[in-house]
Design an enzyme around this catalytic site. Structure first.
Site, PDB file in Angstrom:
ATOM      1  N   SER A 139       0.857  -1.194   0.000  1.00 36.72           N
ATOM      2  CA  SER A 139       0.000   0.000   0.000  1.00 36.72           C
ATOM      3  C   SER A 139       0.882   1.230   0.000  1.00 36.72           C
ATOM      4  O   SER A 139       2.009   1.206   0.512  1.00 36.72           O
ATOM      5  CB  SER A 139      -0.895   0.005   1.246  1.00 36.72           C
ATOM      6  N   TYR A 149      -0.959  -1.008  10.454  1.00 35.52           N
ATOM      7  CA  TYR A 149      -1.288  -1.383   9.076  1.00 35.52           C
ATOM      8  C   TYR A 149      -0.177  -0.902   8.138  1.00 35.52           C
ATOM      9  O   TYR A 149       0.328  -1.662   7.302  1.00 35.52           O
ATOM     10  CB  TYR A 149      -2.627  -0.779   8.654  1.00 35.52           C
TER      11      TYR A 149
END
Length: 259
Positions: A139, A149
């Site tokens: 990401s 994350y």
């Protein structure tokens, strides 16, 4: 015609990978937790694309289930896996200190542990055959300071770059894709509101998948879908980390999460 194994294949980017690969005449092994949903997807893909589709309903946070998927990657017949797409992942929708440690551990097992185990199994099998590719979904958040994350996705990028150097010259490649915000059910599942982010920040799933698969075909190590996120990645790479922390740290994270 080759065979691709896609994790997290029941929704979002994983489902889009399945459809685009089927359209390119790849057989599929679809991995996710929900067997009924996977079977319905498999039946539809078989009908539309005419390819062979296997279903592996497995929870990648369960080591026995993960080992089952790894074992499928090592099979040399009848349909050896020539492309592994490590896509499974999720956001907890809350900051690290607001979440339970068991939730954090599960996220780590899926987004880090499973990527490592499956990449290891696939790389060995593909090296033995002299061909293959591994695509890991990271990401653009990997360059920020947005909690665990982002940390998991930073590991995926670094790991894939290292794997690519080990595989050089073997006929096997490793690619990592760094998408930004994508219109899927990812955010709704995490309880995050899309309304907090301007529309220009959003990408479509078909664009992300198309660009990342093209990067795999070219043997590229890093793929950043869209010009706008290529610019974001460049800025993040040049910005001093102290400033990155100030701009993307806990306060910015809370604004995105809606805490």
């Amino acid at each position: 015609m080759g065979t691709a194994l896609v994790t997290g294949a029941s929704a979002g980017l994983g489902l889009e990978y399945a459809w685009q690969l089927a359209a390119a005449n790849h057989n599929l092994v679809l991995v996710a937790r929900r067997e009924e949903k996977l079977e319905a997807i498999a039946a539809e893909i078989r009908n539309v694309a005419g390819v062979h589709v296997e279903v592996l309903a497995r929870d990648l946070a369960n080591r026995d289930h993960l080992d089952d998927v790894a074992a499928r990657l090592t099979l040399d017949s009848p349909r050896p896996v020539g492309l592994l797409v490590n896509n499974a992942g999720f956001s907890l929708g809350k900051s690290f200190l607001s979440s339970e440690i068991a939730e954090e551990e599960r996220a780590l097992e899926v987004m880090v542990g499973a990527v490592m185990v499956l990449s290891h199994a696939a790389a060995h099998a593909m090296q033995r055959r002299g061909r293959g590719a591994i695509l890991n979904v990271s990401s653009i958040a990997q360059g920020t300071a947005m909690g665990s994350y982002a940390a998991s996705k930073a590991w995926v990028r670094s790991f894939t770059e290292g794997l690519a150097t080990e595989l050089a010259g073997t006929g096997v490649t490793a690619t990592v894709t760094l998408p930004g915000y994508v219109h899927t059910d990812f955010h709704a599942t995490a309880g995050l509101s899309k309304d907090r982010l301007p529309e220009p920040l959003w990408l479509t799933a078909d664009q992300v998948v198309e660009e990342s698969l093209a990067a795999v075909r070219r043997g590229e190590v890093i793929s950043v879908p869209s010009r706008r996120y290529k610019a974001v990645a460049a800025v993040l790479g040049l910005t001093p980390r102290r400033l990155v922390r100030a701009l993307t740290g806990s306060k910015a994270h809370r604004r995105v999460l809606g805490d």
